[in-house]
Design an enzyme around this catalytic site. Sequence first.
Site, PDB file in Angstrom:
ATOM      1  N   GLY A  60       0.782  -1.232   0.000  1.00 40.70           N
ATOM      2  CA  GLY A  60       0.000   0.000   0.000  1.00 40.70           C
ATOM      3  C   GLY A  60       0.813   1.281   0.000  1.00 40.70           C
TER       4      GLY A  60
ATOM      5  N   GLY B  49       0.379   3.891  -1.660  1.00 40.32           N
ATOM      6  CA  GLY B  49      -0.478   5.074  -1.712  1.00 40.32           C
ATOM      7  C   GLY B  49      -0.946   5.519  -0.343  1.00 40.32           C
ATOM      8  CG  ASP B  50      -3.269   3.781   2.347  1.00 38.16           C
ATOM      9  OD1 ASP B  50      -3.955   4.812   2.377  1.00 38.16           O
ATOM     10  OD2 ASP B  50      -3.729   2.675   2.006  1.00 38.16           O
ATOM     11  CB  ILE B  51       3.169   3.093   3.327  1.00 41.07           C
ATOM     12  CG1 ILE B  51       2.377   1.942   3.967  1.00 41.07           C
ATOM     13  CG2 ILE B  51       4.556   3.190   3.941  1.00 41.07           C
ATOM     14  CD1 ILE B  51       2.940   0.574   3.688  1.00 41.07           C
TER      15      ILE B  51
END
Length: 388
Positions: free
Chosen positions: A184, A186-188
């Site tokens: 992820g 796009g989150d991390i």
Amino acid sequence: MKSLREREGRHTSRPLEGLRVIDFTQMLAGPYCSMLFADLGADVVKVEPPTGDIIRTAGPFHAGHEDTELGGYFMSVNRNKRGFVVDLKTPDGIAAVMDLVGTADIVLENFRSGVMDRFGLSYERMRGRNPQLVYGAVRGFGDPRFGETPYDDWPAFDIVAQAMGGVQWMTGEADGPPQKVGVGIGDILPGAHLAIGVLAAVVRARESGVGEFVEVSMLDSVLSMTERIVHQYSYAGEVPIRQGNTHPYFEPFGAYETSDGWIALAATTEKFWAELTLAIGRADLSAAYPSNSARTENAATVRAAISAWAGTVTTAEALKLLGGRVPIGRVNSAADIFQDPYFKARGMLVELIDPGSGLSAVVAGCPVKFLESPDATYFAAPQLGGND
């Protein structure tokens, strides 16, 4: 002789001890940010509604313990935090939160724009209570405080940020469809960017006495990571294409299948190229393609030669032959990572005891090391309702 880490004069506390973070974040982007603060010694108070962070129910769970609401996903990014359950839809809940704000250095949240304002917990109100407060927010598409965009009200997840930021377009084989990166990012990445921004604001707030609102858009963060496609399009007018494991400007640079697995290998300098061709018995390639530009122009021939050699050896044999001579590594599965002594030596596989089941839980450790500070210590994520 004592090692550098054993010499006298080391600090007795972790770098962020004494810093207090009130953490309203959920899912992955925000909790990853607050996890970094917690790992580095900050006192992080995770504020959850009575129903808990939504990822408490996401798993995976130890078999037979699916009702603990403390699965691997939640444990991984909420370790080292204290828990506080409060109903933000009640006046008492808001009052309790404002009391916490009065003691905090940092507030973190990753709701959609306007959600905290509707609770009566806007940055402006919190700053009135605590003028030095640093308020950090991850948004999918930014906060209107920095200007309106067409996507202000859109929800976002990792795959959306990867898609719109260019990563998905660039990932996959040349003749295949766009692919998201398996983890992820796009989150991390936004979570890590927010941690940097918030720490910068804390430094300034301690000098000036004035707090700050710090915001990171998931989409902006992902776009910053795709820097090559931006400058490539600007300079050359090219829309970069998917290339699988290869690189448009360096050769060799890729993943090669061995007789029992895969290796990643790059030998883009003349020194590394000479070492590689000598080791695999293809010195003729070094003479035929002495420069990176020559190898890039004849990439198919170079890749075919390395692939032919790789198929004749095991992964272990390839690593023994080339390790330390050229950039090379095993393409590791999770099982491989657990067996590699490197990760144990670096403290990157951290064992926690799940208080819900009493069983061992292993999570990825903190990659940031400090020579003069104590090693990181870890404790399990908070149980829901166990206000600390």
